[in-house]
Design an enzyme around this catalytic site. Structure first.
Site, PDB file in Angstrom:
ATOM      1  N   SER A  37       1.039  -1.076  -0.045  1.00 45.73           N
ATOM      2  CA  SER A  37       0.254   0.011  -0.011  1.00 45.73           C
ATOM      3  C   SER A  37       1.030   1.051   0.058  1.00 45.73           C
ATOM      4  O   SER A  37       1.947   1.153  -0.752  1.00 45.73           O
ATOM      5  CB  SER A  37      -0.975  -0.210   1.127  1.00 45.73           C
ATOM      6  OG  SER A  37      -1.776   1.053   1.269  1.00 45.73           O
ATOM      7  N   HIS A  40      -2.763  -1.011  -3.222  1.00 43.38           N
ATOM      8  CA  HIS A  40      -4.128  -0.595  -2.842  1.00 43.38           C
ATOM      9  C   HIS A  40      -4.275   0.823  -4.040  1.00 43.38           C
ATOM     10  O   HIS A  40      -4.322   1.906  -3.289  1.00 43.38           O
ATOM     11  CB  HIS A  40      -4.056  -0.015  -1.585  1.00 43.38           C
ATOM     12  CG  HIS A  40      -4.125  -1.047  -0.381  1.00 43.38           C
ATOM     13  ND1 HIS A  40      -4.063  -0.953   1.087  1.00 43.38           N
ATOM     14  CD2 HIS A  40      -4.182  -2.778  -0.604  1.00 43.38           C
ATOM     15  CE1 HIS A  40      -4.043  -2.368   1.382  1.00 43.38           C
ATOM     16  NE2 HIS A  40      -4.210  -3.136   0.487  1.00 43.38           N
ATOM     17  N   ASP A  98      -3.935  -5.300   6.079  1.00 41.92           N
ATOM     18  CA  ASP A  98      -4.360  -5.917   4.859  1.00 41.92           C
ATOM     19  C   ASP A  98      -2.825  -6.983   4.662  1.00 41.92           C
ATOM     20  O   ASP A  98      -1.690  -6.536   4.595  1.00 41.92           O
ATOM     21  CB  ASP A  98      -4.582  -5.191   3.562  1.00 41.92           C
ATOM     22  CG  ASP A  98      -4.823  -6.111   2.673  1.00 41.92           C
ATOM     23  OD1 ASP A  98      -5.594  -7.132   2.706  1.00 41.92           O
ATOM     24  OD2 ASP A  98      -5.010  -5.743   1.378  1.00 41.92           O
TER      25      ASP A  98
END
Length: 210
Positions: free
Chosen positions: A10, A37, A128
Protein backbone atom coordinates in the site's frame (compact mmCIF):
# COMPACT_ATOMS: atom_id res chain seq x y z
CA UNK A 1 5.88 -24.98 -13.04
CA UNK A 2 7.68 -22.44 -10.91
CA UNK A 3 6.76 -20.53 -7.75
CA UNK A 4 3.63 -18.47 -7.31
CA UNK A 5 4.74 -15.11 -5.88
CA UNK A 6 2.07 -12.94 -4.25
CA UNK A 7 2.93 -9.42 -3.13
CA UNK A 8 0.95 -7.03 -0.92
CA UNK A 9 1.66 -3.32 -0.72
CA UNK A 10 0.00 0.00 0.00
CA UNK A 11 1.40 3.43 0.88
CA UNK A 12 5.16 3.46 0.40
CA UNK A 13 5.06 0.10 -1.37
CA UNK A 14 5.57 1.02 -5.01
CA UNK A 15 9.35 1.44 -4.79
CA UNK A 16 9.80 -1.94 -3.02
CA UNK A 17 7.57 -3.62 -5.63
CA UNK A 18 9.68 -2.11 -8.40
CA UNK A 19 12.85 -3.34 -6.71
CA UNK A 20 11.57 -6.91 -6.39
CA UNK A 21 10.18 -7.12 -9.93
CA UNK A 22 13.30 -5.56 -11.44
CA UNK A 23 15.44 -8.23 -9.77
CA UNK A 24 13.62 -11.10 -11.49
CA UNK A 25 15.62 -12.62 -14.37
CA UNK A 26 14.20 -12.96 -17.87
CA UNK A 27 14.31 -16.73 -17.34
CA UNK A 28 12.18 -16.46 -14.19
CA UNK A 29 9.92 -19.49 -13.80
CA UNK A 30 7.56 -17.77 -11.35
CA UNK A 31 4.15 -16.23 -11.87
CA UNK A 32 3.96 -12.99 -9.91
CA UNK A 33 0.76 -11.40 -8.59
CA UNK A 34 0.55 -7.95 -7.00
CA UNK A 35 -2.22 -6.44 -4.90
CA UNK A 36 -1.54 -2.75 -4.45
CA UNK A 37 -4.14 -0.49 -2.87
CA UNK A 38 -5.17 1.54 -5.88
CA UNK A 39 -8.85 1.54 -4.94
CA UNK A 40 -11.04 2.68 -7.83
CA UNK A 41 -8.44 5.13 -9.14
CA UNK A 42 -6.91 4.51 -12.57
CA UNK A 43 -3.74 2.45 -12.28
CA UNK A 44 -0.56 2.75 -14.31
CA UNK A 45 1.34 0.31 -12.09
CA UNK A 46 1.92 -2.15 -14.98
CA UNK A 47 3.39 0.63 -17.10
CA UNK A 48 5.64 1.76 -14.26
CA UNK A 49 6.88 -1.77 -13.58
CA UNK A 50 7.42 -2.44 -17.28
CA UNK A 51 10.07 0.27 -17.38
CA UNK A 52 12.49 -1.91 -15.39
CA UNK A 53 10.98 -5.41 -15.55
CA UNK A 54 12.49 -8.15 -17.70
CA UNK A 55 9.11 -9.91 -17.58
CA UNK A 56 5.82 -8.93 -19.24
CA UNK A 57 3.59 -6.96 -16.85
CA UNK A 58 -0.14 -6.31 -17.12
CA UNK A 59 -3.38 -6.12 -15.21
CA UNK A 60 -4.92 -9.50 -14.45
CA UNK A 61 -8.10 -10.32 -16.38
CA UNK A 62 -11.01 -12.47 -15.29
CA UNK A 63 -10.64 -15.98 -16.73
CA UNK A 64 -7.05 -15.35 -17.86
CA UNK A 65 -4.81 -18.42 -17.83
CA UNK A 66 -1.78 -18.08 -15.59
CA UNK A 67 1.61 -18.28 -17.32
CA UNK A 68 5.10 -18.62 -15.91
CA UNK A 69 7.40 -15.64 -16.29
CA UNK A 70 4.69 -12.98 -16.13
CA UNK A 71 3.65 -10.30 -13.64
CA UNK A 72 -0.06 -9.72 -12.99
CA UNK A 73 -1.33 -6.62 -11.17
CA UNK A 74 -4.78 -6.50 -9.59
CA UNK A 75 -6.83 -3.97 -11.60
CA UNK A 76 -8.58 -1.01 -9.94
CA UNK A 77 -11.64 -1.78 -7.81
CA UNK A 78 -11.39 -5.57 -8.32
CA UNK A 79 -10.25 -8.32 -5.99
CA UNK A 80 -7.93 -10.80 -7.71
CA UNK A 81 -8.07 -14.52 -6.87
CA UNK A 82 -6.12 -17.53 -8.12
CA UNK A 83 -8.10 -20.62 -9.04
CA UNK A 84 -5.92 -23.53 -10.25
CA UNK A 85 -4.34 -22.02 -13.34
CA UNK A 86 -6.86 -19.22 -13.86
CA UNK A 87 -7.24 -15.65 -12.56
CA UNK A 88 -10.61 -14.64 -11.17
CA UNK A 89 -11.73 -11.06 -10.53
CA UNK A 90 -14.75 -9.75 -8.72
CA UNK A 91 -16.24 -6.60 -7.25
CA UNK A 92 -16.91 -8.17 -3.87
CA UNK A 93 -17.03 -6.41 -0.54
CA UNK A 94 -13.98 -4.42 0.48
CA UNK A 95 -11.46 -6.21 2.69
CA UNK A 96 -9.66 -4.03 5.23
CA UNK A 97 -11.52 -1.08 3.67
CA UNK A 98 -9.91 -1.61 0.28
CA UNK A 99 -10.51 -3.24 -3.10
CA UNK A 100 -8.29 -4.69 -4.47
CA UNK A 101 -6.99 -6.21 -1.25
CA UNK A 102 -4.13 -8.58 -0.56
CA UNK A 103 -5.85 -11.11 1.70
CA UNK A 104 -8.19 -12.51 -1.01
CA UNK A 105 -5.21 -12.98 -3.33
CA UNK A 106 -2.99 -14.55 -0.66
CA UNK A 107 -5.62 -16.94 0.72
CA UNK A 108 -6.73 -18.14 -2.72
CA UNK A 109 -3.10 -18.65 -3.79
CA UNK A 110 -2.36 -20.64 -0.63
CA UNK A 111 -5.40 -22.84 -1.13
CA UNK A 112 -4.68 -23.51 -4.80
CA UNK A 113 -0.87 -23.76 -4.77
CA UNK A 114 0.13 -24.51 -1.17
CA UNK A 115 3.93 -24.99 -0.86
CA UNK A 116 4.60 -23.33 -4.22
CA UNK A 117 3.57 -19.92 -2.88
CA UNK A 118 5.96 -17.17 -1.82
CA UNK A 119 4.04 -14.46 0.03
CA UNK A 120 5.54 -11.00 0.52
CA UNK A 121 4.08 -8.24 2.69
CA UNK A 122 5.47 -4.74 2.07
CA UNK A 123 4.98 -1.16 3.26
CA UNK A 124 1.47 0.12 3.82
CA UNK A 125 -1.21 1.32 6.23
CA UNK A 126 -3.49 -1.06 8.11
CA UNK A 127 -3.39 -4.83 8.38
CA UNK A 128 -4.19 -6.11 4.89
CA UNK A 129 -2.08 -9.12 3.98
CA UNK A 130 -1.48 -10.31 7.56
CA UNK A 131 -4.12 -13.08 7.63
CA UNK A 132 -3.29 -13.98 4.04
CA UNK A 133 0.41 -14.32 4.76
CA UNK A 134 -0.35 -16.50 7.78
CA UNK A 135 -2.44 -18.71 5.49
CA UNK A 136 0.44 -18.94 3.00
CA UNK A 137 2.69 -20.19 5.79
CA UNK A 138 0.05 -22.56 7.19
CA UNK A 139 -0.30 -24.17 3.75
CA UNK A 140 3.44 -24.77 3.47
CA UNK A 141 4.50 -21.67 1.51
CA UNK A 142 7.25 -19.17 2.24
CA UNK A 143 6.24 -16.02 4.16
CA UNK A 144 8.45 -12.92 3.85
CA UNK A 145 7.90 -9.48 5.37
CA UNK A 146 9.67 -6.20 4.69
CA UNK A 147 11.67 -5.08 7.72
CA UNK A 148 9.33 -2.58 9.45
CA UNK A 149 12.31 -0.40 10.33
CA UNK A 150 12.93 0.07 6.60
CA UNK A 151 9.29 0.41 5.47
CA UNK A 152 8.00 3.90 4.73
CA UNK A 153 4.70 2.87 6.36
CA UNK A 154 5.36 -0.03 8.77
CA UNK A 155 1.75 -0.86 9.72
CA UNK A 156 1.30 -3.71 7.22
CA UNK A 157 4.66 -5.35 8.01
CA UNK A 158 4.02 -5.09 11.75
CA UNK A 159 0.53 -6.56 11.36
CA UNK A 160 2.00 -9.50 9.44
CA UNK A 161 4.60 -10.06 12.13
CA UNK A 162 1.93 -9.96 14.84
CA UNK A 163 -0.45 -12.31 13.00
CA UNK A 164 2.04 -15.16 12.78
CA UNK A 165 5.75 -15.89 12.65
CA UNK A 166 6.85 -15.32 9.04
CA UNK A 167 9.94 -17.11 7.77
CA UNK A 168 11.91 -13.87 7.59
CA UNK A 169 11.63 -10.11 8.02
CA UNK A 170 14.18 -8.60 5.65
CA UNK A 171 15.18 -5.41 3.84
CA UNK A 172 13.65 -5.28 0.38
CA UNK A 173 17.02 -5.78 -1.31
CA UNK A 174 17.38 -9.13 0.44
CA UNK A 175 13.80 -10.13 -0.37
CA UNK A 176 14.44 -9.29 -4.02
CA UNK A 177 17.63 -11.34 -4.23
CA UNK A 178 16.05 -14.27 -2.40
CA UNK A 179 13.00 -14.36 -4.67
CA UNK A 180 15.16 -14.03 -7.78
CA UNK A 181 17.27 -16.99 -6.64
CA UNK A 182 14.18 -19.10 -5.97
CA UNK A 183 12.82 -18.25 -9.42
CA UNK A 184 16.07 -19.42 -10.99
CA UNK A 185 15.79 -22.71 -9.10
CA UNK A 186 12.24 -23.09 -10.33
CA UNK A 187 10.92 -24.02 -6.92
CA UNK A 188 10.46 -22.41 -3.54
CA UNK A 189 11.89 -25.29 -1.45
CA UNK A 190 10.05 -24.19 1.73
CA UNK A 191 10.55 -26.23 4.89
CA UNK A 192 7.77 -28.78 5.53
CA UNK A 193 5.06 -27.58 7.87
CA UNK A 194 1.84 -28.98 9.24
CA UNK A 195 -1.35 -27.83 7.53
CA UNK A 196 -3.07 -26.04 10.40
CA UNK A 197 -5.92 -23.62 9.83
CA UNK A 198 -5.77 -19.88 10.34
CA UNK A 199 -8.78 -18.50 12.16
CA UNK A 200 -10.81 -16.03 10.15
CA UNK A 201 -8.61 -16.04 7.06
CA UNK A 202 -10.75 -18.32 4.91
CA UNK A 203 -13.79 -16.08 5.41
CA UNK A 204 -12.53 -13.59 2.84
CA UNK A 205 -12.94 -16.08 -0.01
CA UNK A 206 -16.19 -16.22 -1.96
CA UNK A 207 -18.22 -19.28 -1.04
CA UNK A 208 -17.85 -20.83 -4.51
CA UNK A 209 -14.05 -20.66 -4.34
CA UNK A 210 -13.45 -22.24 -0.94
Amino acid sequence: MGPIVVIAASAGGLTPIKQIVAALPASCSASVFIAWHTGSHPSIVPEILSMTSRLPVGHGEDGQHIEAGRVYVAPPDKHMYLDHGVIRLDHGAKVHFTRPAADPLFVSAAKAYRERVIGIDLSGYGGDGADGLATVKARGGLALVQDPEEAEQPSMPWAALMADHPDASLPVAEIASRVAALCCKGEADPPPRSDHGVAGASSILPANRS
